[in-house]
Design an enzyme around this catalytic site. Structure first.
Site, PDB file in Angstrom:
ATOM      1  N   CYS A   2       0.813  -1.231  -0.039  1.00  0.00           N
ATOM      2  CA  CYS A   2       0.016   0.016  -0.041  1.00  0.00           C
ATOM      3  C   CYS A   2       0.905   1.276  -0.126  1.00  0.00           C
ATOM      4  O   CYS A   2       1.949   1.198   0.650  1.00  0.00           O
ATOM      5  CB  CYS A   2      -0.841   0.018   1.252  1.00  0.00           C
ATOM      6  N   ARG A  27       4.689   0.558  -6.387  1.00  0.00           N
ATOM      7  CA  ARG A  27       4.451  -0.390  -5.077  1.00  0.00           C
ATOM      8  C   ARG A  27       3.629  -1.560  -5.410  1.00  0.00           C
ATOM      9  O   ARG A  27       3.519  -2.384  -4.679  1.00  0.00           O
ATOM     10  CB  ARG A  27       4.224   0.300  -3.745  1.00  0.00           C
ATOM     11  N   TRP A  74      -2.882  -2.488  -1.592  1.00  0.00           N
ATOM     12  CA  TRP A  74      -2.508  -3.784  -2.181  1.00  0.00           C
ATOM     13  C   TRP A  74      -3.039  -4.777  -1.039  1.00  0.00           C
ATOM     14  O   TRP A  74      -2.789  -4.684  -0.065  1.00  0.00           O
ATOM     15  CB  TRP A  74      -1.181  -3.869  -2.129  1.00  0.00           C
ATOM     16  N   ASN A  98      -0.994   1.371   5.908  1.00  0.00           N
ATOM     17  CA  ASN A  98      -0.092   0.406   5.188  1.00  0.00           C
ATOM     18  C   ASN A  98       0.350  -0.636   6.465  1.00  0.00           C
ATOM     19  O   ASN A  98       0.929  -0.314   7.382  1.00  0.00           O
ATOM     20  CB  ASN A  98       0.984   1.129   4.324  1.00  0.00           C
ATOM     21  N   GLY A  99       0.144  -1.990   6.231  1.00  0.00           N
ATOM     22  CA  GLY A  99       0.580  -2.921   7.042  1.00  0.00           C
ATOM     23  C   GLY A  99      -0.882  -3.906   7.415  1.00  0.00           C
ATOM     24  O   GLY A  99      -1.662  -3.864   6.898  1.00  0.00           O
ATOM     25  N   GLU A 475      16.784 -17.100 -11.039  1.00  0.00           N
ATOM     26  CA  GLU A 475      16.491 -15.604 -11.291  1.00  0.00           C
ATOM     27  C   GLU A 475      15.711 -15.488 -12.627  1.00  0.00           C
ATOM     28  O   GLU A 475      14.643 -14.938 -12.824  1.00  0.00           O
ATOM     29  CB  GLU A 475      17.634 -14.719 -11.274  1.00  0.00           C
ATOM     30  N   LYS A 479      12.057 -13.951 -12.868  1.00  0.00           N
ATOM     31  CA  LYS A 479      11.554 -12.890 -14.119  1.00  0.00           C
ATOM     32  C   LYS A 479      10.630 -13.355 -14.926  1.00  0.00           C
ATOM     33  O   LYS A 479       9.586 -12.190 -14.951  1.00  0.00           O
ATOM     34  CB  LYS A 479      13.024 -12.354 -14.721  1.00  0.00           C
ATOM     35  N   GLU A 482       7.104 -13.415 -13.076  1.00  0.00           N
ATOM     36  CA  GLU A 482       6.339 -12.443 -12.477  1.00  0.00           C
ATOM     37  C   GLU A 482       5.822 -11.353 -13.484  1.00  0.00           C
ATOM     38  O   GLU A 482       4.819 -10.560 -13.092  1.00  0.00           O
ATOM     39  CB  GLU A 482       7.407 -11.670 -11.368  1.00  0.00           C
ATOM     40  N   HIS A 498      16.897 -36.250 -12.478  1.00  0.00           N
ATOM     41  CA  HIS A 498      16.209 -36.758 -10.935  1.00  0.00           C
ATOM     42  C   HIS A 498      14.892 -36.384 -11.114  1.00  0.00           C
ATOM     43  O   HIS A 498      14.176 -36.325  -9.846  1.00  0.00           O
ATOM     44  CB  HIS A 498      17.043 -36.108  -9.720  1.00  0.00           C
ATOM     45  N   LYS A 598       5.897  -3.819  -5.298  1.00  0.00           N
ATOM     46  CA  LYS A 598       7.591  -3.527  -5.259  1.00  0.00           C
ATOM     47  C   LYS A 598       8.137  -3.786  -4.020  1.00  0.00           C
ATOM     48  O   LYS A 598       9.470  -4.074  -3.966  1.00  0.00           O
ATOM     49  CB  LYS A 598       8.008  -2.193  -5.967  1.00  0.00           C
TER      50      LYS A 598
HETATM   51  C1  AGP Z   1      12.088  -9.218  -7.870  1.00  0.00           C
HETATM   52  O1  AGP Z   1      11.974  -9.129  -9.290  1.00  0.00           O
HETATM   53  C2  AGP Z   1      10.703  -9.246  -7.291  1.00  0.00           C
HETATM   54  N1  AGP Z   1      10.152  -7.950  -7.391  1.00  0.00           N
HETATM   55  C3  AGP Z   1      10.844  -9.779  -5.782  1.00  0.00           C
HETATM   56  O2  AGP Z   1      11.174 -11.239  -5.791  1.00  0.00           O
HETATM   57  C4  AGP Z   1      12.013  -8.979  -4.808  1.00  0.00           C
HETATM   58  O3  AGP Z   1      13.289  -9.226  -5.193  1.00  0.00           O
HETATM   59  C5  AGP Z   1      11.630  -9.386  -3.530  1.00  0.00           C
HETATM   60  O4  AGP Z   1      10.445  -8.963  -3.082  1.00  0.00           O
HETATM   61  C6  AGP Z   1      12.385  -8.847  -2.565  1.00  0.00           C
HETATM   62  O5  AGP Z   1      12.576  -7.322  -2.474  1.00  0.00           O
HETATM   63  P1  AGP Z   1      13.829  -6.419  -2.111  1.00  0.00           P
HETATM   64  O6  AGP Z   1      14.981  -6.776  -2.528  1.00  0.00           O
HETATM   65  O7  AGP Z   1      13.224  -5.006  -1.893  1.00  0.00           O
HETATM   66  O8  AGP Z   1      13.725  -7.043  -0.313  1.00  0.00           O
END
Ligand code: AGP
Length: 603
Positions: A2, A27, A74, A98-99, A475, A479, A482, A498, A598
């Site tokens: 949020c 965010r 969010w 937010n929280g 990674e 990518k 997401e 395996h 984010k």
């Molecule tokens: C990465 O592309 C994602 N947005 C997510 O996995 C992110 O890396 C993760 O939430 C950690 O965020 P931070 O590096 O701000 O702690």
């Protein structure tokens, strides 16, 4: 997560509130709203979906007011809909939050006016609780004291009252800042949200509260007025605009040669070719490193583990924060725990840091956001200079994290006399070549776009690699997942036989991370096993490796030959661009993918 904006001004603040929300959109959110005070009445507008929908509603039913609060939600408690959208209001207050209020159900039961609660959210309970306090005749200090006693969980709150032209901000566990303007003052979730209004901000500490009007900001802790440092943020308006790119993610991929150079310069003396990091902890006799993070940042840790072993002869334990925080922490003599986080606000990483400190462990954070909660709580912090990363999918933060971890491993090797000056100087010379290695990939972006055009309809994709290539495979899969919503998995290449090789057929592209190094032949064999079963093979390799892969591969992208330990940083760009172009072909929301945020400030 949020986003919160509050404005106390001497003119209409509606469109400024919306401007602030737009800067916080990165965010991640699923609804938006705002409330202002009009003739001592709270008037609010909310909309499901994008901020543009809120703008349309306000255009149809204009709302004015010199003081107001706004929110991008969010969803945590209660599905995304208008009823659950913030602000939540009674006849006396409106709040944005937010929280997570963990005990909201218990509190709801003791409210005198719980029948008036309409939403499924934990946040609306707070609006009614404050109204109860007002009905009992309490004023700010008592209201805050009671909230900090009653509420369990993490919360950043901005509160608008009908009885006064002042806003109340309260912070515990979720980030919140106040911003100093000329004839107006502000509340915001972070520096990016406040960037349109001011560069002068103060971050509130846990259990701080602030009274904000258009002339003054008074910050308190308990009943005492406190001074919190006023920092001048380095966030320029240009750095949080797209600058001609279609997506922030694309812009941030292209910023990598520059920000890698900036981060590099901050750690080395290019003339003397020596590393300079200001850390007392890194000078101590370190025997074990624990690397703790989430998501992409955790994959940077998995890769960095090899560098700590190779250059510093130190074992590195890697753990994802949501697991680490609940484990039995065994304090090892000479152990340092390094927390890596782009946002510096990830709740699981922050909670892990809190646990590590409770156990007396030395803590260092590597973050991209100055003054973030994780950086402020760590014993020491080291900053990546990636600049604001707006796209939800982390790109430039990842490569600058890798670079920072690589440099720390070399510094530790030097401090332990495991590597000598000559080796350090040679490595630095090669590191200085990184920006041009990255630029070379950007110049060949169309090759990756072509590859993307051939596989974007896949339903499943496998990424495989060995050693540091395994971390990059993980990674790459993240990518792709997401931003394109395609199911993808990253695997250690040796693991295919395996089990996962059962997934292989001509509909499953397998992306091999296979630059030439000591594991090239082994990875080649694994790709041959895939080929034998009709799998479609795409290789990310280098010019030397390409020659032997042409018969095996359906598609190849090659980077310039570089030293083995630079390969993860260099190969990250084709991985990022491939996911980016696949998502573009799919037409998904690249910068704000569905369900994602984010900065994940909830558990
Ligand atoms: C990465 O592309 C994602 N947005 C997510 O996995 C992110 O890396 C993760 O939430 C950690 O965020 P931070 O590096 O701000 O702690």
């Amino acid at each position: 997560m949020c986003g919160i904006v509050g404005i106390a001004s001497n003119n209409n603040c509606t469109y400024a509130l919306i401007e602030g929300l737009k800067k916080l959109a990165y965010r991640g959110y699923d609804s938006a709203g705002l409330a202002t005070l009009v003739n001592k009445e709270i008037v609010k507008r909310v909309a499901l979906g994008k901020i543009g929908n809120l703008e349309a509603i306000i255009k149809e039913k204009p709302i004015e007011g010199n003081i107001g609060i706004a929110h991008t939600r969010w969803a945590t408690h209660g599905s995304p809909n208008e009823l659950n959208a913030h602000p939540h209001a009674t006849n006396k207050v409106a709040i944005v939050h937010n929280g997570i209020i963990e005990n909201y159900k218990e509190i709801k039961n003791i409210l005198s006016n719980k029948s008036l609660i309409k939403s499924e959210t934990d946040s609306e309970v707070v609006a009614h609780l404050i109204t109860d306090y007002l009905d009992q005749g309490h004023d700010y200090p008592e209201i805050v004291e009671k909230l900090l006693t009653e509420l369990k969980g993490a919360f950043a709150l901005a509160v608008l009252f009908t009885k006064t032209n002042k806003l109340l901000a309260i912070k515990r566990g979720s980030p919140l800042a106040v911003g100093y303007g000329e004839q107006n003052n502000f509340i915001g979730s972070d520096a990016i949200g406040l960037a349109p209004f001011t560069k002068k901000i103060s971050y509130l500490e846990d259990d701080d509260w602030a009274i904000v009007d258009n002339k003054n900001i008074f910050i308190y802790h308990g009943k005492n007025k406190v001074d919190r440092e006023i920092s001048i943020t380095s966030i320029s308006r240009q750095s949080i605009e797209k600058g001609g790119y279609k997506h922030f993610m694309h812009k941030e991929i292209y910023e990598q040669p520059t920000v890698i150079g900036e981060t590099l310069k901050s750690f080395i003396d290019p003339e003397k070719k020596i590393i300079k990091i200001n850390s007392e902890i890194l000078k101590t006799d370190i025997k074990k490193i624990s690397l703790i993070a989430c998501g992409t940042s955790a994959f940077a840790c998995r890769i960095a583990r090899f560098w700590f072993e190779e250059f510093a002869n130190i074992g590195a334990n890697v753990d994802i924060a949501s697991e680490y925080r609940y484990r039995k922490l065994l304090k090892t003599e000479g152990e340092v725990v390094i927390f890596i986080s782009q946002s510096g606000e990830t709740r699981d990483t922050l909670a892990s840091l809190e646990e590590a400190k409770k156990h007396g462990l030395k803590t260092i954070s590597i973050v991209n956001v100055l003054d973030s909660s994780i950086s402020r709580l760590s014993d020491e912090n080291i900053f990546t200079l990636a600049g604001p990363e707006i796209g939800v999918a982390s790109t430039k933060a990842f490569t600058t994290q890798l670079l920072t971890l690589l440099i720390i491993s070399i510094l530790l090797g030097k401090n332990k006399n495991f590597i000598n000056d000559n080796f350090e100087s040679k490595i630095i010379t090669q590191l200085l070549d990184l920006p041009s290695l990255l630029n070379d990939i950007l110049e060949k972006e169309n090759e990756l776009r072509d590859i993307a055009s051939k596989i974007y309809n896949a339903k499943d994709v496998l990424y495989i690699g060995r050693g540091m290539g395994h971390g990059l495979a993980l990674e790459g899969a993240l990518k792709l997942k997401e931003i394109s919503y395609i199911h993808a998995e990253g695997y250690a290449a040796g693991e295919l036989k395996h089990g996962p090789i059962a997934l292989i057929d001509e509909s499953v592209p397998v992306i091999g991370i296979i630059p030439t190094n000591n594991l090239y032949e082994k990875t080649y064999s694994n790709l041959a096993e895939v080929k034998a079963r009709g799998g479609k093979i795409i290789c990310i390799t280098d010019k030397e490796g390409k020659k032997n892969l042409e018969d095996l591969s359906d598609l190849i992208f090659s980077i310039k030959k570089c030293n083995d330990y630079l390969q993860p940083i260099v190969c990250a760009l084709p991985v990022q661009l491939l996911a980016y172009h696949i998502a573009c072909f799919k037409g998904t929301d690249v910068d704000q993918p569905r369900n994602l945020a984010k900065s994940v400030t909830v558990e």
